[in-house]
Scaffold this active site. Structure first.
Site, mmCIF file in Angstrom:
data_model
loop_
_atom_site.group_PDB
_atom_site.id
_atom_site.type_symbol
_atom_site.label_atom_id
_atom_site.label_comp_id
_atom_site.label_asym_id
_atom_site.label_seq_id
_atom_site.Cartn_x
_atom_site.Cartn_y
_atom_site.Cartn_z
ATOM 1 N N CYS A 128 -16.443 -15.096 -14.992
ATOM 2 C CA CYS A 128 -17.583 -16.010 -15.100
ATOM 3 C C CYS A 128 -17.810 -16.589 -13.711
ATOM 4 O O CYS A 128 -17.346 -16.014 -12.720
ATOM 5 C CB CYS A 128 -17.345 -17.089 -16.149
ATOM 6 S SG CYS A 128 -15.922 -18.168 -15.832
ATOM 7 N N THR A 155 -16.609 -19.318 -12.143
ATOM 8 C CA THR A 155 -15.364 -19.715 -11.484
ATOM 9 C C THR A 155 -14.126 -19.035 -12.083
ATOM 10 O O THR A 155 -13.068 -19.026 -11.466
ATOM 11 C CB THR A 155 -15.151 -21.234 -11.605
ATOM 12 O OG1 THR A 155 -15.021 -21.575 -12.998
ATOM 13 C CG2 THR A 155 -16.318 -22.000 -10.988
ATOM 14 N N ASP A 174 -19.863 -13.071 -18.124
ATOM 15 C CA ASP A 174 -21.102 -13.787 -18.386
ATOM 16 C C ASP A 174 -21.994 -13.613 -17.161
ATOM 17 O O ASP A 174 -21.681 -12.834 -16.241
ATOM 18 C CB ASP A 174 -20.835 -15.256 -18.738
ATOM 19 C CG ASP A 174 -20.442 -16.105 -17.527
ATOM 20 O OD1 ASP A 174 -20.216 -15.551 -16.424
ATOM 21 O OD2 ASP A 174 -20.348 -17.340 -17.684
ATOM 22 N N HIS A 181 5.504 -14.577 -13.035
ATOM 23 C CA HIS A 181 6.067 -15.803 -13.591
ATOM 24 C C HIS A 181 5.504 -16.183 -14.957
ATOM 25 O O HIS A 181 6.211 -16.780 -15.771
ATOM 26 C CB HIS A 181 5.834 -16.968 -12.636
ATOM 27 C CG HIS A 181 6.606 -16.847 -11.363
ATOM 28 N ND1 HIS A 181 6.547 -17.811 -10.374
ATOM 29 C CD2 HIS A 181 7.449 -15.889 -10.902
ATOM 30 C CE1 HIS A 181 7.324 -17.437 -9.353
ATOM 31 N NE2 HIS A 181 7.874 -16.269 -9.660
ATOM 32 N N HIS A 225 11.665 -17.557 -16.567
ATOM 33 C CA HIS A 225 10.245 -17.575 -16.910
ATOM 34 C C HIS A 225 10.039 -17.238 -18.390
ATOM 35 O O HIS A 225 9.143 -17.776 -19.032
ATOM 36 C CB HIS A 225 9.477 -16.602 -16.027
ATOM 37 C CG HIS A 225 9.686 -16.841 -14.554
ATOM 38 N ND1 HIS A 225 9.305 -18.016 -13.939
ATOM 39 C CD2 HIS A 225 10.277 -16.078 -13.596
ATOM 40 C CE1 HIS A 225 9.625 -17.955 -12.651
ATOM 41 N NE2 HIS A 225 10.221 -16.799 -12.431
#
Length: 362
Positions: A64, A66, A8, A97, A132
């Site tokens: 984006c 963050t 974005d 993981h 995991h």
């Protein structure tokens, strides 16, 4: 390797750096934006996530401001494990993981020159599996159960994460496993599964005489069981179950999948006459499209079956959804929940054709 990418306006600053890094490393499918202009991150994230979810792309990269918004949106798609990775160590651990299949970065939190190292750590780190994998399977099972039973009924999806089951499943996945070993392992896995499935069978108190004294003990309180394998691959699971429950009656359902329509075609069905008095386990090693399993359960019900559960080795989310759409009350027990079906209707990663591998016909 095919990667789907998208940005974005907040992540656009990373676009060139990502493109330069991926050039020559992967086939890239770019979902924009292509010019720096205000945009809504869900529009981009959902397009990229859909490509990965439906198998048209192997992995995805999003950016984006963050990375958080893109991650939230992408994770709404089935089978997506997206995470924010704005440093190398998070990217490495996210793959090792959590087996992230979409990596998101924040254009307002990192500089473009940091992106290549983050991507390199993510792409080059292998998934560690083991404990995991068990955790991821729990997430996948919850996801599949929500998709298939919401608003329909109470059928459960139970994934067996016991270390022995997971270990043996890994061996039967291996294309180099011999027919003999494959057969033995399928029986062992089926036995381990039914051991857990029957954990809540009712007991009644009895008295027995040991060589030393009379004592009180416990016995199954008359619960009648039946196993109904779907021919032919389901036969491979029967003996493993009968070793634990030798008094269970055995029925058979014969179905094959039309190679063009992928729909099941019935050619045989015979079940115990008292099927309505028994708890029934339909056995089908591979729950792929779900058509054959759903048809088999229908045949058992038509002949009087009341309480019917489905026991599979490996399932795809599409199959679970199909079975619960037709039989919402049916519990589905599986040893492993895989990612998806390919264009031929086979489970990915799966283990190939279970019938061929059981009977050495290919």
């Amino acid at each position: 390797m095919i990667l789907a990418v998208g940005y974005d306006h907040g992540g656009f600053v990373l676009r060139a750096a990502v493109a330069d890094f991926l050039r020559g490393r992967a086939e890239v499918r770019d979902f924009g934006i292509f010019e720096e202009q205000r945009s809504d991150y869900p529009d981009i994230a959902l397009k990229v996530a859909l490509e990965v979810s439906e198998g048209r792309a192997d992995l995805g990269v999003l950016a984006c401001g963050t990375g958080i918004g893109m991650t939230v949106a992408a994770n709404k798609m089935r089978g997506i494990r997206a995470g924010v990775c704005n440093d190398v160590e998070t990217a490495r651990l996210g793959k090792a993981h959590n087996n992230l299949n979409i990596l998101a970065m924040g254009g307002r939190l990192i500089a473009p020159e940091q992106a290549p190292a983050i991507l390199e750590a993510w792409l080059s780190t292998p998934f560690e599996g083991e404990r995991h994998l068990a955790r991821i399977n729990k997430i996948s099972a919850a996801e599949a159960s929500t998709l298939s039973t919401e608003g329909l009924g109470g059928g459960r999806v139970v994934v067996f994460n016991h270390p022995l089951v997971q270990h043996k499943v890994s061996i039967i996945r291996d294309k180099n496993t011999s027919v003999k070993e494959f057969r033995e392992l399928v029986q062992e896995i089926a036995g381990l599964m039914v051991y857990e499935i029957t954990r809540n069978l009712p007991l009644s108190e009895i008295e027995v005489e040991t060589p030393v004294a009379l004592t009180k003990a416990w016995a199954l309180s008359g619960k009648k069981l039946a196993v109904v394998p779907v021919l032919r691959a389901g036969l491979g699971m029967v003996d493993g179950i009968l070793q634990l429950i030798p008094n269970a009656k055995v029925g058979h359902v014969g179905l094959y999948r039309d190679p063009e329509t992928l729909k099941p075609v019935e050619y045989y069905c015979k079940v115990p006459q008292d099927i309505g008095e028994r708890e029934v386990f339909v056995l089908d090693p591979m729950l792929a499209t779900g058509g054959s399993a759903a048809a088999a359960i229908s045949l058992v019900k038509e002949r009087g079956g009341q309480k019917v559960s489905l026991v599979c080795l490996i399932a795809a989310p599409e199959g679970i959804k199909r079975v619960h759409a037709v039989h919402p009350e049916t519990d589905i027990f599986i040893a492993a929940l895989d990612d998806r079906l390919n264009e031929h209707g086979y489970i990915v990663p799966g283990l190939g054709d279970a019938g061929d591998r059981l009977f050495g016909t290919r």
